[in-house]
Write a protein that holds these residues in place. Structure first.
Motif, PDB file in Angstrom:
ATOM      1  N   GLN A 150       8.728  -6.823 -11.209  1.00  0.00           N
ATOM      2  CA  GLN A 150       9.941  -6.125 -11.650  1.00  0.00           C
ATOM      3  C   GLN A 150      10.421  -6.637 -13.009  1.00  0.00           C
ATOM      4  O   GLN A 150      10.634  -5.828 -13.920  1.00  0.00           O
ATOM      5  CB  GLN A 150      11.036  -6.261 -10.584  1.00  0.00           C
ATOM      6  CG  GLN A 150      12.105  -5.220 -10.686  1.00  0.00           C
ATOM      7  CD  GLN A 150      11.633  -3.829 -10.302  1.00  0.00           C
ATOM      8  OE1 GLN A 150      10.652  -3.621  -9.608  1.00  0.00           O
ATOM      9  NE2 GLN A 150      12.343  -2.842 -10.782  1.00  0.00           N
TER      10      GLN A 150
ATOM     11  N   ILE B  60       7.715   2.028 -11.164  1.00  0.00           N
ATOM     12  CA  ILE B  60       7.414   3.002 -10.106  1.00  0.00           C
ATOM     13  C   ILE B  60       6.498   2.378  -9.071  1.00  0.00           C
ATOM     14  O   ILE B  60       6.724   2.524  -7.858  1.00  0.00           O
ATOM     15  CB  ILE B  60       6.801   4.285 -10.710  1.00  0.00           C
ATOM     16  CG1 ILE B  60       7.852   5.022 -11.546  1.00  0.00           C
ATOM     17  CG2 ILE B  60       6.233   5.184  -9.614  1.00  0.00           C
ATOM     18  CD1 ILE B  60       7.309   6.146 -12.398  1.00  0.00           C
ATOM     19  N   LEU B  61       5.479   1.662  -9.518  1.00  0.00           N
ATOM     20  CA  LEU B  61       4.562   0.994  -8.599  1.00  0.00           C
ATOM     21  C   LEU B  61       5.297   0.010  -7.692  1.00  0.00           C
ATOM     22  O   LEU B  61       5.076  -0.009  -6.477  1.00  0.00           O
ATOM     23  CB  LEU B  61       3.469   0.266  -9.380  1.00  0.00           C
ATOM     24  CG  LEU B  61       2.482  -0.545  -8.552  1.00  0.00           C
ATOM     25  CD1 LEU B  61       1.604   0.385  -7.715  1.00  0.00           C
ATOM     26  CD2 LEU B  61       1.631  -1.422  -9.445  1.00  0.00           C
TER      27      LEU B  61
ATOM     28  N   GLN C 165       8.427   0.086  -6.832  1.00  0.00           N
ATOM     29  CA  GLN C 165       9.256   0.839  -5.889  1.00  0.00           C
ATOM     30  C   GLN C 165       8.426   1.446  -4.763  1.00  0.00           C
ATOM     31  O   GLN C 165       8.868   1.491  -3.617  1.00  0.00           O
ATOM     32  CB  GLN C 165      10.043   1.935  -6.625  1.00  0.00           C
ATOM     33  CG  GLN C 165      11.072   1.401  -7.571  1.00  0.00           C
ATOM     34  CD  GLN C 165      12.102   0.536  -6.883  1.00  0.00           C
ATOM     35  OE1 GLN C 165      12.657   0.895  -5.862  1.00  0.00           O
ATOM     36  NE2 GLN C 165      12.347  -0.637  -7.448  1.00  0.00           N
ATOM     37  N   LEU C 166       7.234   1.902  -5.082  1.00  0.00           N
ATOM     38  CA  LEU C 166       6.375   2.488  -4.054  1.00  0.00           C
ATOM     39  C   LEU C 166       5.838   1.428  -3.094  1.00  0.00           C
ATOM     40  O   LEU C 166       5.562   1.731  -1.937  1.00  0.00           O
ATOM     41  CB  LEU C 166       5.207   3.241  -4.703  1.00  0.00           C
ATOM     42  CG  LEU C 166       5.580   4.506  -5.455  1.00  0.00           C
ATOM     43  CD1 LEU C 166       4.353   5.088  -6.168  1.00  0.00           C
ATOM     44  CD2 LEU C 166       6.197   5.544  -4.526  1.00  0.00           C
ATOM     45  N   ARG C 167       5.700   0.205  -3.565  1.00  0.00           N
ATOM     46  CA  ARG C 167       5.178  -0.878  -2.727  1.00  0.00           C
ATOM     47  C   ARG C 167       6.231  -1.504  -1.834  1.00  0.00           C
ATOM     48  O   ARG C 167       5.894  -2.133  -0.839  1.00  0.00           O
ATOM     49  CB  ARG C 167       4.570  -1.976  -3.601  1.00  0.00           C
ATOM     50  CG  ARG C 167       3.262  -1.557  -4.224  1.00  0.00           C
ATOM     51  CD  ARG C 167       2.669  -2.652  -5.050  1.00  0.00           C
ATOM     52  NE  ARG C 167       2.631  -3.915  -4.330  1.00  0.00           N
ATOM     53  CZ  ARG C 167       2.412  -5.098  -4.878  1.00  0.00           C
ATOM     54  NH1 ARG C 167       2.198  -5.163  -6.166  1.00  0.00           N
ATOM     55  NH2 ARG C 167       2.403  -6.195  -4.174  1.00  0.00           N
ATOM     56  N   GLU C 168       7.517  -1.365  -2.179  1.00  0.00           N
ATOM     57  CA  GLU C 168       8.572  -1.968  -1.383  1.00  0.00           C
ATOM     58  C   GLU C 168       8.716  -1.253  -0.047  1.00  0.00           C
ATOM     59  O   GLU C 168       8.689  -0.033   0.023  1.00  0.00           O
ATOM     60  CB  GLU C 168       9.900  -1.896  -2.123  1.00  0.00           C
ATOM     61  CG  GLU C 168      10.079  -2.959  -3.162  1.00  0.00           C
ATOM     62  CD  GLU C 168      11.498  -3.003  -3.701  1.00  0.00           C
ATOM     63  OE1 GLU C 168      12.402  -2.323  -3.163  1.00  0.00           O
ATOM     64  OE2 GLU C 168      11.705  -3.708  -4.688  1.00  0.00           O
TER      65      GLU C 168
ATOM     66  N   ARG D 263      10.475   0.480   2.958  1.00  0.00           N
ATOM     67  CA  ARG D 263      11.707   1.275   3.046  1.00  0.00           C
ATOM     68  C   ARG D 263      12.570   0.779   4.181  1.00  0.00           C
ATOM     69  O   ARG D 263      12.094   0.467   5.258  1.00  0.00           O
ATOM     70  CB  ARG D 263      11.381   2.765   3.278  1.00  0.00           C
ATOM     71  CG  ARG D 263      10.611   3.377   2.147  1.00  0.00           C
ATOM     72  CD  ARG D 263      11.546   3.625   0.989  1.00  0.00           C
ATOM     73  NE  ARG D 263      10.776   4.094  -0.150  1.00  0.00           N
ATOM     74  CZ  ARG D 263      10.942   3.649  -1.363  1.00  0.00           C
ATOM     75  NH1 ARG D 263      11.848   2.734  -1.611  1.00  0.00           N
ATOM     76  NH2 ARG D 263      10.236   4.100  -2.335  1.00  0.00           N
TER      77      ARG D 263
END
Length: 157
Positions: free
Chosen positions: A92, A147-148, A150-153, A155
């Motif tokens: 990040q 973006i990567l 966020q997609l890996r975190e 939910r």
């Protein structure tokens, strides 16, 4: 200030310095619109872009220069605050550092030249991607990394 935060700021500074060095080299060797082909699909060109990505707002009468400078500085300030908050992470703050370096690199151009200096031109025949620079590349890489992440975190429900 935490040591890692200083490191992330250093990365932003490195992006700014490399961006400005490459632009100065192009400005020293090319005239406006001139190009040096290196391959069948790539050449260096000198183009000034008074707008944003894909020449957005480039046909305006000059107000966009200050709008984009203010936008770049405002977003950079916000991202530096986030960089400090996430300084002990890896991906990040890396993304933030790249975006900040690119945004400030282009803001320097707008302030100094009234437009962004673009010079990397990829093309196939007469069809080409709009010219861009190192700062643009850092911004795109930073956004892709954000973006990567966020997609890996995972939910939260």
């Amino acid at each position: 200030m935490p040591k890692r935060f200083i490191g992330w700021l250093g990365l932003s500074a490195l992006v700014i310095v490399l961006d400005q060095i490459t632009k100065l080299a192009v400005l020293a060797h090319l005239s406006l619109g001139e190009g040096i082909p290196y391959t069948d699909f790539f050449k260096l060109v000198l183009i000034y872009n008074p707008g944003a990505a894909f020449s957005f707002l480039s046909d305006q009468n000059g107000w966009q220069k200050w709008f984009f400078v203010a936008l770049a500085l405002g977003i950079s300030g916000w991202l530096v605050a986030l960089m400090r908050q996430h300084a002990n992470e890896r991906l990040q703050p890396l993304a933030y550092a790249l975006i900040v370096g690119g945004a400030i690199g282009n803001a320097i151009d707008r302030f100094h030249y009234g437009a962004v200096v673009d010079f990397l031109f990829f093309h196939i025949g007469h069809y080409g991607w709009p010219a861009f620079n190192l700062a643009d590349s850092a911004i795109v890489a930073g956004i892709a990394l954000m973006i990567l992440v966020q997609l890996r975190e995972p939910r939260k429900a």
